[in-house]
Design a protein around this motif. Structure first.
Motif, PDB file in Angstrom:
ATOM      1  N   LEU A  47       0.861  -1.171   0.000  1.00 47.06           N
ATOM      2  CA  LEU A  47       0.000   0.000   0.000  1.00 47.06           C
ATOM      3  C   LEU A  47       0.903   1.229   0.000  1.00 47.06           C
ATOM      4  O   LEU A  47       1.639   1.458   0.956  1.00 47.06           O
ATOM      5  CB  LEU A  47      -0.903   0.014   1.239  1.00 47.06           C
ATOM      6  CG  LEU A  47      -1.720   1.283   1.456  1.00 47.06           C
ATOM      7  CD1 LEU A  47      -2.701   1.508   0.309  1.00 47.06           C
ATOM      8  CD2 LEU A  47      -2.426   1.231   2.791  1.00 47.06           C
ATOM      9  N   VAL A  48       0.854   1.995  -1.091  1.00 46.02           N
ATOM     10  CA  VAL A  48       1.653   3.226  -1.183  1.00 46.02           C
ATOM     11  C   VAL A  48       0.791   4.364  -0.662  1.00 46.02           C
ATOM     12  O   VAL A  48      -0.245   4.685  -1.230  1.00 46.02           O
ATOM     13  CB  VAL A  48       2.115   3.496  -2.633  1.00 46.02           C
ATOM     14  CG1 VAL A  48       2.858   4.815  -2.723  1.00 46.02           C
ATOM     15  CG2 VAL A  48       2.983   2.351  -3.137  1.00 46.02           C
ATOM     16  N   LYS A  49       1.238   4.971   0.441  1.00 41.11           N
ATOM     17  CA  LYS A  49       0.480   6.049   1.075  1.00 41.11           C
ATOM     18  C   LYS A  49       0.805   7.414   0.486  1.00 41.11           C
ATOM     19  O   LYS A  49      -0.030   8.300   0.474  1.00 41.11           O
ATOM     20  CB  LYS A  49       0.751   6.059   2.578  1.00 41.11           C
ATOM     21  CG  LYS A  49       0.227   4.819   3.283  1.00 41.11           C
ATOM     22  CD  LYS A  49       0.554   4.905   4.755  1.00 41.11           C
ATOM     23  CE  LYS A  49      -0.331   3.989   5.551  1.00 41.11           C
ATOM     24  NZ  LYS A  49      -0.132   4.198   6.995  1.00 41.11           N
ATOM     25  N   TYR A  50       2.057   7.600   0.053  1.00 38.73           N
ATOM     26  CA  TYR A  50       2.440   8.865  -0.575  1.00 38.73           C
ATOM     27  C   TYR A  50       3.680   8.643  -1.430  1.00 38.73           C
ATOM     28  O   TYR A  50       4.395   7.658  -1.275  1.00 38.73           O
ATOM     29  CB  TYR A  50       2.715   9.959   0.472  1.00 38.73           C
ATOM     30  CG  TYR A  50       3.959   9.724   1.293  1.00 38.73           C
ATOM     31  CD1 TYR A  50       5.215  10.158   0.847  1.00 38.73           C
ATOM     32  CD2 TYR A  50       3.901   9.059   2.509  1.00 38.73           C
ATOM     33  CE1 TYR A  50       6.358   9.932   1.592  1.00 38.73           C
ATOM     34  CE2 TYR A  50       5.031   8.830   3.267  1.00 38.73           C
ATOM     35  CZ  TYR A  50       6.257   9.266   2.806  1.00 38.73           C
ATOM     36  OH  TYR A  50       7.385   9.032   3.539  1.00 38.73           O
ATOM     37  N   THR A  51       3.914   9.578  -2.325  1.00 38.99           N
ATOM     38  CA  THR A  51       5.110   9.583  -3.168  1.00 38.99           C
ATOM     39  C   THR A  51       5.658  11.007  -3.172  1.00 38.99           C
ATOM     40  O   THR A  51       4.887  11.957  -3.309  1.00 38.99           O
ATOM     41  CB  THR A  51       4.772   9.162  -4.618  1.00 38.99           C
ATOM     42  OG1 THR A  51       4.161   7.881  -4.601  1.00 38.99           O
ATOM     43  CG2 THR A  51       6.004   9.115  -5.485  1.00 38.99           C
ATOM     44  N   TYR A  64       8.703   6.548  -1.556  1.00 42.58           N
ATOM     45  CA  TYR A  64       7.364   5.984  -1.440  1.00 42.58           C
ATOM     46  C   TYR A  64       7.134   5.608   0.019  1.00 42.58           C
ATOM     47  O   TYR A  64       7.859   4.776   0.563  1.00 42.58           O
ATOM     48  CB  TYR A  64       7.227   4.723  -2.299  1.00 42.58           C
ATOM     49  CG  TYR A  64       7.453   4.973  -3.761  1.00 42.58           C
ATOM     50  CD1 TYR A  64       6.392   5.239  -4.606  1.00 42.58           C
ATOM     51  CD2 TYR A  64       8.737   4.960  -4.299  1.00 42.58           C
ATOM     52  CE1 TYR A  64       6.604   5.484  -5.959  1.00 42.58           C
ATOM     53  CE2 TYR A  64       8.955   5.203  -5.637  1.00 42.58           C
ATOM     54  CZ  TYR A  64       7.891   5.466  -6.461  1.00 42.58           C
ATOM     55  OH  TYR A  64       8.101   5.720  -7.789  1.00 42.58           O
ATOM     56  N   GLY A  65       6.163   6.237   0.663  1.00 41.87           N
ATOM     57  CA  GLY A  65       5.769   5.846   2.013  1.00 41.87           C
ATOM     58  C   GLY A  65       4.817   4.676   1.892  1.00 41.87           C
ATOM     59  O   GLY A  65       3.765   4.795   1.253  1.00 41.87           O
ATOM     60  N   CYS A  66       5.184   3.534   2.460  1.00 41.10           N
ATOM     61  CA  CYS A  66       4.448   2.294   2.209  1.00 41.10           C
ATOM     62  C   CYS A  66       4.035   1.584   3.486  1.00 41.10           C
ATOM     63  O   CYS A  66       4.551   1.848   4.567  1.00 41.10           O
ATOM     64  CB  CYS A  66       5.314   1.333   1.405  1.00 41.10           C
ATOM     65  SG  CYS A  66       5.903   1.980  -0.166  1.00 41.10           S
ATOM     66  N   GLU A  67       3.129   0.638   3.288  1.00 39.75           N
ATOM     67  CA  GLU A  67       2.693  -0.261   4.340  1.00 39.75           C
ATOM     68  C   GLU A  67       2.469  -1.624   3.702  1.00 39.75           C
ATOM     69  O   GLU A  67       1.931  -1.716   2.604  1.00 39.75           O
ATOM     70  CB  GLU A  67       1.388   0.262   4.939  1.00 39.75           C
ATOM     71  CG  GLU A  67       0.892  -0.462   6.140  1.00 39.75           C
ATOM     72  CD  GLU A  67      -0.347   0.204   6.709  1.00 39.75           C
ATOM     73  OE1 GLU A  67      -1.455  -0.254   6.356  1.00 39.75           O
ATOM     74  OE2 GLU A  67      -0.206   1.182   7.464  1.00 39.75           O
ATOM     75  N   GLU A  76       5.212  -0.249   8.515  1.00 36.86           N
ATOM     76  CA  GLU A  76       5.360   0.962   7.712  1.00 36.86           C
ATOM     77  C   GLU A  76       6.831   1.115   7.374  1.00 36.86           C
ATOM     78  O   GLU A  76       7.694   0.845   8.212  1.00 36.86           O
ATOM     79  CB  GLU A  76       4.856   2.185   8.479  1.00 36.86           C
ATOM     80  CG  GLU A  76       3.359   2.205   8.608  1.00 36.86           C
ATOM     81  CD  GLU A  76       2.839   3.531   9.136  1.00 36.86           C
ATOM     82  OE1 GLU A  76       3.643   4.457   9.394  1.00 36.86           O
ATOM     83  OE2 GLU A  76       1.613   3.636   9.281  1.00 36.86           O
ATOM     84  N   LYS A  78       9.691   2.952   4.072  1.00 38.82           N
ATOM     85  CA  LYS A  78       9.856   3.767   2.872  1.00 38.82           C
ATOM     86  C   LYS A  78      10.626   2.957   1.846  1.00 38.82           C
ATOM     87  O   LYS A  78      11.581   2.260   2.185  1.00 38.82           O
ATOM     88  CB  LYS A  78      10.637   5.043   3.177  1.00 38.82           C
ATOM     89  CG  LYS A  78       9.937   5.972   4.128  1.00 38.82           C
ATOM     90  CD  LYS A  78      10.830   7.144   4.466  1.00 38.82           C
ATOM     91  CE  LYS A  78      10.220   7.995   5.567  1.00 38.82           C
ATOM     92  NZ  LYS A  78      11.160   9.018   6.027  1.00 38.82           N
TER      93      LYS A  78
END
Length: 92
Positions: A47-51, A64-67, A76, A78
């Motif tokens: 799940l990419v929360k932000y780029t 990429y901030g991911c989970e 969580e 990056k």
């Protein structure tokens, strides 16, 4: 040097499969890394929360901030793609 950009975070080199859109956007689909025990782990369903476009000591990159589920737990982290080196690392 790409390997020298981290501060307190730990970076782990990854082999990443990414999807490149027709507009040039990059989205990580899954990646593999070697864990502390020397086992190769595969991480899917990211799940990419932000780029964000970033520069680590002048080195252009995309963060990429991911989970995802890693080792049975939701984590969580990056993923960093270094554009010029075409290299992926995971920051934990």
């Amino acid at each position: 040097d790409v390997d020298a950009f981290i501060g307190e975070e730990r970076n782990i080199e990854t082999a990443c499969s990414a999807w490149f859109t027709s507009t040039g956007q990059t989205m990580p689909r899954y990646f593999k890394f070697e864990d502390d025990a020397g086992e190769v782990q595969t991480v899917k369903d990211i799940l990419v929360k932000y780029t964000e476009e970033k520069n680590y000591s002048g080195i252009p990159s995309r963060e990429y901030g991911c989970e995802a589920v890693i080792g049975g737990l939701i984590r969580e982290f990056k993923l960093i793609f270094f554009l010029e080196a075409c290299k992926w690392v995971m920051l934990v």
